[in-house]
Motif scaffolding. Structure first.
Motif, mmCIF file in Angstrom:
data_model
loop_
_atom_site.group_PDB
_atom_site.id
_atom_site.type_symbol
_atom_site.label_atom_id
_atom_site.label_comp_id
_atom_site.label_asym_id
_atom_site.label_seq_id
_atom_site.Cartn_x
_atom_site.Cartn_y
_atom_site.Cartn_z
ATOM 1 N N THR A 157 -9.502 43.878 37.720
ATOM 2 C CA THR A 157 -8.715 44.768 38.575
ATOM 3 C C THR A 157 -9.571 45.315 39.713
ATOM 4 O OG1 THR A 157 -7.364 45.394 36.687
ATOM 5 C CG2 THR A 157 -7.332 46.883 38.564
ATOM 6 N N VAL A 158 -10.773 45.783 39.362
ATOM 7 C CA VAL A 158 -11.685 46.333 40.368
ATOM 8 C C VAL A 158 -11.993 45.271 41.432
ATOM 9 C CG1 VAL A 158 -14.029 47.192 40.769
ATOM 10 C CG2 VAL A 158 -12.740 47.978 38.770
ATOM 11 N N GLN A 159 -12.301 44.072 40.961
ATOM 12 C CA GLN A 159 -12.657 43.015 41.911
ATOM 13 C C GLN A 159 -11.487 42.701 42.847
ATOM 14 O OE1 GLN A 159 -13.209 38.856 40.593
ATOM 15 N NE2 GLN A 159 -15.225 39.008 41.512
ATOM 16 N N LEU A 185 -1.016 44.560 41.653
ATOM 17 C CA LEU A 185 -2.104 44.954 42.568
ATOM 18 C C LEU A 185 -2.130 44.103 43.821
ATOM 19 C CD1 LEU A 185 -5.243 45.518 40.359
ATOM 20 C CD2 LEU A 185 -3.827 47.200 41.505
ATOM 21 N N THR A 186 -1.840 42.802 43.661
ATOM 22 C CA THR A 186 -1.934 41.920 44.815
ATOM 23 C C THR A 186 -0.645 41.926 45.621
ATOM 24 O OG1 THR A 186 -1.648 40.260 43.098
ATOM 25 C CG2 THR A 186 -3.736 40.268 44.256
ATOM 26 N N ARG A 187 0.400 42.514 45.055
ATOM 27 C CA ARG A 187 1.671 42.477 45.762
ATOM 28 C C ARG A 187 1.943 43.741 46.562
ATOM 29 N NH1 ARG A 187 5.964 42.031 41.898
ATOM 30 N NH2 ARG A 187 4.448 42.333 40.251
ATOM 31 N N THR A 188 1.405 44.878 46.084
ATOM 32 C CA THR A 188 1.720 46.119 46.790
ATOM 33 C C THR A 188 1.094 46.128 48.180
ATOM 34 O OG1 THR A 188 -0.195 47.126 45.754
ATOM 35 C CG2 THR A 188 1.926 47.562 44.734
ATOM 36 N N GLU A 189 1.808 46.720 49.103
ATOM 37 C CA GLU A 189 1.321 46.789 50.469
ATOM 38 C C GLU A 189 0.195 47.823 50.558
ATOM 39 O OE1 GLU A 189 3.655 47.439 54.504
ATOM 40 O OE2 GLU A 189 4.732 46.207 53.044
ATOM 41 N N MET A 190 -0.820 47.542 51.377
ATOM 42 C CA MET A 190 -1.951 48.473 51.491
ATOM 43 C C MET A 190 -1.724 49.406 52.679
ATOM 44 S SD MET A 190 -5.322 46.797 50.148
ATOM 45 C CE MET A 190 -6.055 46.327 51.659
ATOM 46 N N ILE A 221 -7.449 53.465 41.515
ATOM 47 C CA ILE A 221 -7.389 52.592 40.332
ATOM 48 C C ILE A 221 -8.752 51.936 40.081
ATOM 49 C CG2 ILE A 221 -6.361 50.474 39.388
ATOM 50 C CD1 ILE A 221 -3.772 51.239 40.900
ATOM 51 N N ALA A 222 -9.410 51.484 41.166
ATOM 52 C CA ALA A 222 -10.722 50.836 41.023
ATOM 53 C C ALA A 222 -11.735 51.818 40.422
ATOM 54 C CB ALA A 222 -11.202 50.327 42.382
#
Lengths: 145, 351
Positions: B317-319, B193-198, B244-245
């Motif tokens: 995950t949501v946070q 989640l923290t690695r994928t580009e937004m 996902i959230a």
């Protein structure tokens, strides 16, 4: 009718034993040849003792392998006229997106993640055997160059 | 001395009288010539004096002019000096300015270098994390497969040597491997989640929620849940991450209303100034506000797995997703009185 060989490319003896067990449990009687690293897999097809008339019904290919990686093996198989159409199923631990994408890009016929749960693994092997050993049709021996 | 000689005015005069007179006459003659010459000289001198007088006048005028000029130039000089001073000041200022600029420039260069170094470190860390999670996803699962597979083999192949207790223990082993496999998958998902580009776009929150609820209904068709979703709720964000959230929030609401005979789930939104606040409300088991801070921690659970299954990754995950959007997430609830989860997203992410 003679049963065709399955080539299992697997370096982990536990996984090897469990895969053989799963095949047996599913009454898949085909002979299984095991290659324990990527180089052995390549030798099976291209080595000096390679019997080129051997065309396994399917190659079950792990990705993380010593010496030559599974993806490199796949690339070599697809790059050679003699093995271009060889069915190759990637059977590995991870479902990392990059592995799936690279696997298909290099011409894998299928990508299956080995489930941790043995019952699920058994079911996966059952379907795999049904599809590649029974349902799937390949060009006949004469059709190969 | 008979032929005595005396010298007068440059003339050698004989002493005898005859020649004496003659000599005198000569002398007088000489004098007369001398006189004319003198007069001429005098005249010339006079002329010269006259000329000098004129010259003196001219000189005086020149001197006066010079004085004027000098006076003027003194003023000019003063002006030039003050101008020079001003110029010096300006130069000084410029120098200070230049020094400042150089210092600032220097600082900027250092800052840029620093930032570049940090970016490289971050990139390296990310790469390492990727290698790490790749290795986790490949290597950590293989032993689990062995534990599970061979436990199963024992149960199947040695039924006569295993009593019920023995089989039960092996089932516990298998359940443990299963749970560990889930945890590994969750860790991997969380790190992904923290690695994928937004990619920012306008996301239809209501539609995402409808489809998440449809999935939940398909998975448990026997459950009766009253769902109310406010239509046309839009947000700026990454479509996949927001999906996902929402799936996690709604699945939570779905799960924790499992024992509620008249389960209700609501999705809505309100405005708090510039900020859009979305909420997911349910009338499930709720939670004790004492533990509200633990809700969003990874692998933190307020219920046992036998009460409600799960690994405790959903709200973490949501946070993570909401924070990556520059937003905020919080919760309200009470035991057996339901829970409300809020998430605020900045309304103009792109602007």
């Amino acid at each position: 009718m003679e049963l065709k060989t399955i080539l299992l490319v697997e370096d982990n003896p536990d996984d090897e034993a469990l895969t053989l067990r799963a095949l047996k449990k599913n009454n898949i009687a085909n002979e299984v040849t095991v290659a324990r690293d990527g180089q052995e897999a390549l030798d099976y097809f291209f080595g000096t003792n390679a019997a080129m008339n051997l065309t396994p019904a399917v190659v079950l290919l792990d990705l993380k392998l010593p010496k030559v990686s599974g993806l490199d093996v796949l690339q070599r198989l697809r790059g050679d006229e003699r093995t271009r159409t060889q069915p190759v199923v990637i059977l590995t631990s991870s479902k990392e997106e990059q592995d799936i994408v690279n696997g298909y890009r290099l011409g894998a016929n299928s990508y299956i993640r080995k489930p941790v749960n043995f019952d699920q693994f058994l079911e996966a092997v059952r379907q795999l055997g049904l599809y590649w050993l029974v349902l799937n049709e390949m060009p006949g021996q004469g059709g190969r160059p | 001395m008979s032929a005595g000689i005396t010298t007068i005015a440059g003339h050698d005069l004989p002493i005898d009288s005859g020649s004496y007179a003659k000599a005198i006459l000569n002398i007088l003659g000489d004098f007369s010539e001398e006189k004319i010459r003198l007069r001429n000289t005098q005249k010339a001198i006079q002329n010269i004096l006259e000329d000098a007088e004129t010259e003196k006048f001219r000189l005086k005028a020149t001197q006066k002019a010079l004085l004027n000029i000098m006076e003027d130039s003194a003023v000019e000089k003063a002006r030039l000096e003050s101008m020079q001073k001003a110029t010096f000041n300006i130069l000084d200022d410029l120098k200070t300015e230049k020094n400042n600029a150089e210092r600032t420039n220097h600082e900027l260069v250092r800052e840029i270098a620093e930032r570049k170094r940090m970016e490289e470190a971050l990139e390296a860390a990310n790469k390492e994390l990727e290698v790490f999670s790749y290795s986790v996803s490949h290597d950590l699962r293989a032993p689990l497969r062995a534990i599970d597979g061979f436990s199963q083999a024992l149960i199947e192949d040695y039924p006569d040597r295993l009593d019920e207790q023995g089989r039960y223990y092996l089932e516990r082993v298998r359940a443990g491997t299963q749970r560990m496999a889930e945890l590994i998958d969750d860790i991997l998902q969380l790190s992904r989640l923290t690695r994928t580009e937004m990619r920012f776009e306008t996301v239809d929150i209501s539609m995402l929620a409808e489809s998440a609820i449809a999935d939940l209904r398909r998975a448990e068709p026997l459950r009766q849940v009253e769902v109310s979703i406010q239509p046309d709720l839009m947000a700026e964000g990454d479509h996949n991450l927001l999906r996902i959230a929402l799936v996690n929030l709604l699945a939570n609401a779905w799960k924790f209303t499992g024992r509620q005979p008249e389960a209700r789930i609501e999705l809505g939104a309100m405005c708090d100034g510039d900020v859009r606040v979305f909420f997911v409300r349910d009338n499930g088991v709720g939670f004790d506000m004492t533990y509200v801070n633990k809700l969003f921690g990874a692998f933190q659970r307020l219920h046992t797995t036998s009460e409600f299954p799960g690994t405790g990754i959903g709200l973490a995950t949501v946070q993570r997703i909401i924070r990556r959007h520059g937003g905020r997430v919080w919760a309200e609830g009470a035991v057996n009185q339901g829970a409300t989860f809020y998430f605020a997203l900045p309304s103009n992410q792109n602007a």
